[in-house]
Design an enzyme around this catalytic site. Structure first.
Site, PDB file in Angstrom:
ATOM      1  N   CYS A 120      79.019  60.280 -40.582  1.00  0.00           N
ATOM      2  CA  CYS A 120      78.463  59.681 -39.556  1.00  0.00           C
ATOM      3  C   CYS A 120      78.292  59.738 -38.458  1.00  0.00           C
ATOM      4  CB  CYS A 120      78.897  58.034 -40.132  1.00  0.00           C
ATOM      5  SG  CYS A 120      78.669  57.316 -38.842  1.00  0.00           S
TER       6      CYS A 120
ATOM      7  N   GLN B 281      57.728  44.381 -46.445  1.00  0.00           N
ATOM      8  CA  GLN B 281      58.090  44.856 -47.632  1.00  0.00           C
ATOM      9  C   GLN B 281      58.297  46.414 -47.714  1.00  0.00           C
ATOM     10  OE1 GLN B 281      57.480  41.965 -50.999  1.00  0.00           O
ATOM     11  NE2 GLN B 281      55.610  42.160 -50.545  1.00  0.00           N
ATOM     12  N   ASN B 282      57.903  47.038 -46.648  1.00  0.00           N
ATOM     13  CA  ASN B 282      57.091  48.625 -46.617  1.00  0.00           C
ATOM     14  C   ASN B 282      59.063  49.168 -45.817  1.00  0.00           C
ATOM     15  OD1 ASN B 282      55.394  48.061 -48.100  1.00  0.00           O
ATOM     16  ND2 ASN B 282      53.726  48.178 -46.295  1.00  0.00           N
ATOM     17  N   ILE B 283      58.501  49.996 -46.027  1.00  0.00           N
ATOM     18  CA  ILE B 283      59.868  50.999 -45.747  1.00  0.00           C
ATOM     19  C   ILE B 283      59.479  52.184 -44.755  1.00  0.00           C
ATOM     20  CG2 ILE B 283      61.833  50.123 -47.004  1.00  0.00           C
ATOM     21  CD1 ILE B 283      61.713  53.217 -48.025  1.00  0.00           C
TER      22      ILE B 283
ATOM     23  N   HIS C 251      63.192  45.575 -45.966  1.00  0.00           N
ATOM     24  CA  HIS C 251      63.633  45.685 -47.127  1.00  0.00           C
ATOM     25  C   HIS C 251      63.648  47.214 -46.920  1.00  0.00           C
ATOM     26  CE1 HIS C 251      60.599  44.152 -50.533  1.00  0.00           C
ATOM     27  NE2 HIS C 251      61.517  42.877 -50.079  1.00  0.00           N
TER      28      HIS C 251
ATOM     29  N   ARG D 288      60.536  61.229 -49.673  1.00  0.00           N
ATOM     30  CA  ARG D 288      59.476  60.010 -49.298  1.00  0.00           C
ATOM     31  C   ARG D 288      59.670  59.767 -47.780  1.00  0.00           C
ATOM     32  NH1 ARG D 288      60.888  54.256 -52.119  1.00  0.00           N
ATOM     33  NH2 ARG D 288      58.780  54.002 -50.591  1.00  0.00           N
TER      34      ARG D 288
ATOM     35  N   LEU E 150      43.855  44.121 -53.831  1.00  0.00           N
ATOM     36  CA  LEU E 150      42.587  44.844 -54.132  1.00  0.00           C
ATOM     37  C   LEU E 150      42.608  43.824 -55.528  1.00  0.00           C
ATOM     38  CD1 LEU E 150      42.128  47.177 -54.369  1.00  0.00           C
ATOM     39  CD2 LEU E 150      43.726  48.042 -55.706  1.00  0.00           C
TER      40      LEU E 150
ATOM     41  N   SER F 175      51.982  42.527 -55.353  1.00  0.00           N
ATOM     42  CA  SER F 175      51.852  42.517 -56.029  1.00  0.00           C
ATOM     43  C   SER F 175      52.202  40.882 -56.587  1.00  0.00           C
ATOM     44  CB  SER F 175      51.731  42.961 -56.851  1.00  0.00           C
ATOM     45  OG  SER F 175      53.686  43.444 -57.452  1.00  0.00           O
TER      46      SER F 175
HETATM   47  N1  APR Z   1      44.125  47.536 -50.453  1.00  0.00           N
HETATM   48  C1  APR Z   1      45.215  46.646 -51.490  1.00  0.00           C
HETATM   49  N2  APR Z   1      45.637  46.273 -52.425  1.00  0.00           N
HETATM   50  C2  APR Z   1      46.133  47.190 -52.846  1.00  0.00           C
HETATM   51  C3  APR Z   1      45.758  48.659 -52.343  1.00  0.00           C
HETATM   52  C4  APR Z   1      44.472  48.750 -51.748  1.00  0.00           C
HETATM   53  N3  APR Z   1      43.938  49.690 -51.840  1.00  0.00           N
HETATM   54  N4  APR Z   1      45.956  49.383 -53.589  1.00  0.00           N
HETATM   55  C5  APR Z   1      47.011  48.521 -54.369  1.00  0.00           C
HETATM   56  N5  APR Z   1      46.926  47.424 -53.997  1.00  0.00           N
HETATM   57  C6  APR Z   1      47.579  46.426 -54.457  1.00  0.00           C
HETATM   58  C7  APR Z   1      48.253  46.428 -55.872  1.00  0.00           C
HETATM   59  O1  APR Z   1      46.916  45.395 -56.525  1.00  0.00           O
HETATM   60  C8  APR Z   1      49.639  46.093 -56.339  1.00  0.00           C
HETATM   61  O2  APR Z   1      49.490  44.567 -56.290  1.00  0.00           O
HETATM   62  O3  APR Z   1      48.971  46.644 -53.752  1.00  0.00           O
HETATM   63  C9  APR Z   1      49.916  45.870 -54.933  1.00  0.00           C
HETATM   64  C10 APR Z   1      51.055  46.699 -54.321  1.00  0.00           C
HETATM   65  O4  APR Z   1      52.078  46.168 -55.500  1.00  0.00           O
HETATM   66  P1  APR Z   1      53.491  46.605 -56.051  1.00  0.00           P
HETATM   67  O5  APR Z   1      52.943  48.330 -56.427  1.00  0.00           O
HETATM   68  O6  APR Z   1      54.399  46.218 -56.660  1.00  0.00           O
HETATM   69  O7  APR Z   1      54.430  46.775 -54.473  1.00  0.00           O
HETATM   70  P2  APR Z   1      55.031  45.417 -53.520  1.00  0.00           P
HETATM   71  O8  APR Z   1      54.164  44.094 -53.817  1.00  0.00           O
HETATM   72  O9  APR Z   1      55.006  46.028 -52.079  1.00  0.00           O
HETATM   73  O10 APR Z   1      56.777  46.083 -53.927  1.00  0.00           O
HETATM   74  C11 APR Z   1      57.286  44.775 -53.685  1.00  0.00           C
HETATM   75  O11 APR Z   1      58.947  45.987 -54.914  1.00  0.00           O
HETATM   76  O12 APR Z   1      59.427  48.086 -56.039  1.00  0.00           O
HETATM   77  C12 APR Z   1      60.119  47.436 -54.456  1.00  0.00           C
HETATM   78  O13 APR Z   1      61.210  47.126 -52.368  1.00  0.00           O
HETATM   79  C13 APR Z   1      59.726  47.559 -53.040  1.00  0.00           C
HETATM   80  O14 APR Z   1      58.905  46.698 -51.448  1.00  0.00           O
HETATM   81  C14 APR Z   1      59.071  46.741 -52.508  1.00  0.00           C
HETATM   82  C15 APR Z   1      59.047  45.820 -53.489  1.00  0.00           C
END
Ligand code: APR
Length: 233
Positions: free
Chosen positions: A134, A89-91, A107, A57, A201, A176
């Site tokens: 380290c 929440q994004n890395i 995160h 990643r 979305l 989500s």
């Molecule tokens: N535009 C807008 N929303 C989008 C798009 C897009 N192009 N593509 C996907 N989505 C939405 C999806 O519908 C979903 O609701 O983004 C959301 C992504 O959800 P997840 O994959 O669950 O990601 P996230 O909510 O950031 O997860 C939270 O979970 O796995 C752990 O630590 C990790 O930070 C992460 C946390």
């Protein structure tokens, strides 16, 4: 719409840049078992597997770029200086590369490494493994991605709650609503009297907690909403 703004972003804001989300149909958690690659237990059981997951990643960061959603949020911060707190929440590092500054990585960050022996953090763009000493304490065996795993406490929670309790507008983009405590931020902001907006979305798990909901790709709905906020000032 005067007053302070808190924005929460999730994987969906980086999806159109080519960064995989977690829970979408072909998301990361459909290919990897999060217990193996995103828990402290998984790391102690098989650190090489975990390092491979995050090394891939981290390498991927060089192949992606910020999209219109990242750019719009950086513009909002520039034009509403000191009133915008961006919690992600994004890395990945796409918010910073788009110009966001008042940014909280709750995160952690792919481009950082953490020594489990001395606790020091290091900017890190290379491949990481437990053989790597380290740079601070010189010890091997403790280096890990500076990422918050399941079961671990997210970073900067006090600062985040302070901003939530003082905000007038809360916008969640591309998340989500499956993971706490982030999924509960809308309630915290709502209790403080903020107007709450979901830009996603599709409906999230917490869609009913929001005062306003707009569904569509982040690269379209985020710039449109930012324009509205800036016009409304
Ligand atoms: N535009 C807008 N929303 C989008 C798009 C897009 N192009 N593509 C996907 N989505 C939405 C999806 O519908 C979903 O609701 O983004 C959301 C992504 O959800 P997840 O994959 O669950 O990601 P996230 O909510 O950031 O997860 C939270 O979970 O796995 C752990 O630590 C990790 O930070 C992460 C946390």
């Amino acid at each position: 719409m005067a007053g302070s703004i808190v924005i929460l972003t999730g994987a969906g804001v980086s999806a159109e840049s080519g960064v995989e989300t977690f829970r979408d149909k072909d998301g990361l958690w459909s290919k990897f078992d999060y217990r193996e690659v995103a828990t402290p237990e998984g790391f102690s059981a098989n650190p090489a597997l975990v390092h491979t997951f995050y090394n891939q990643r981290r390498e991927g960061l060089a192949k992606v770029a910020p999209n219109a959603a990242h750019v719009a949020l950086a513009r909002l911060e520039r034009e509403r200086s000191d009133e915008v707190t961006l919690v992600t929440q994004n890395i990945d590092d796409l918010h910073e590369r788009a110009g966001s500054r008042n940014l909280i990585h709750m995160h952690g960050e792919l481009a950082k490494a953490l020594c489990g022996r001395c606790g020091m953090r290091h900017d890190w763009r290379e491949t990481l493994s437990t053989q790597v000493p380290c740079p601070a304490c010189g010890k091997t065996g403790g280096m890990r991605p500076d990422v918050v795993w399941f079961g671990e406490m997210p970073y900067h929670m006090e600062r985040i709650y302070e901003a939530l309790r003082a905000c007038d507008l809360f916008i969640a983009i591309g998340t989500s609503g499956n993971v706490y405590p982030a999924a509960q931020f809308v309630q915290e902001a709502g209790r403080a009297g903020a107007h709450t907006v979901e830009l996603n979305l599709e409906p999230s798990e917490t869609v009913s907690d929001f005062g306003e909901v707009i569904h569509g790709p982040a690269s379209r709905v985020a710039p449109e909403y930012v324009d509205r906020v800036l016009r409304a000032k």
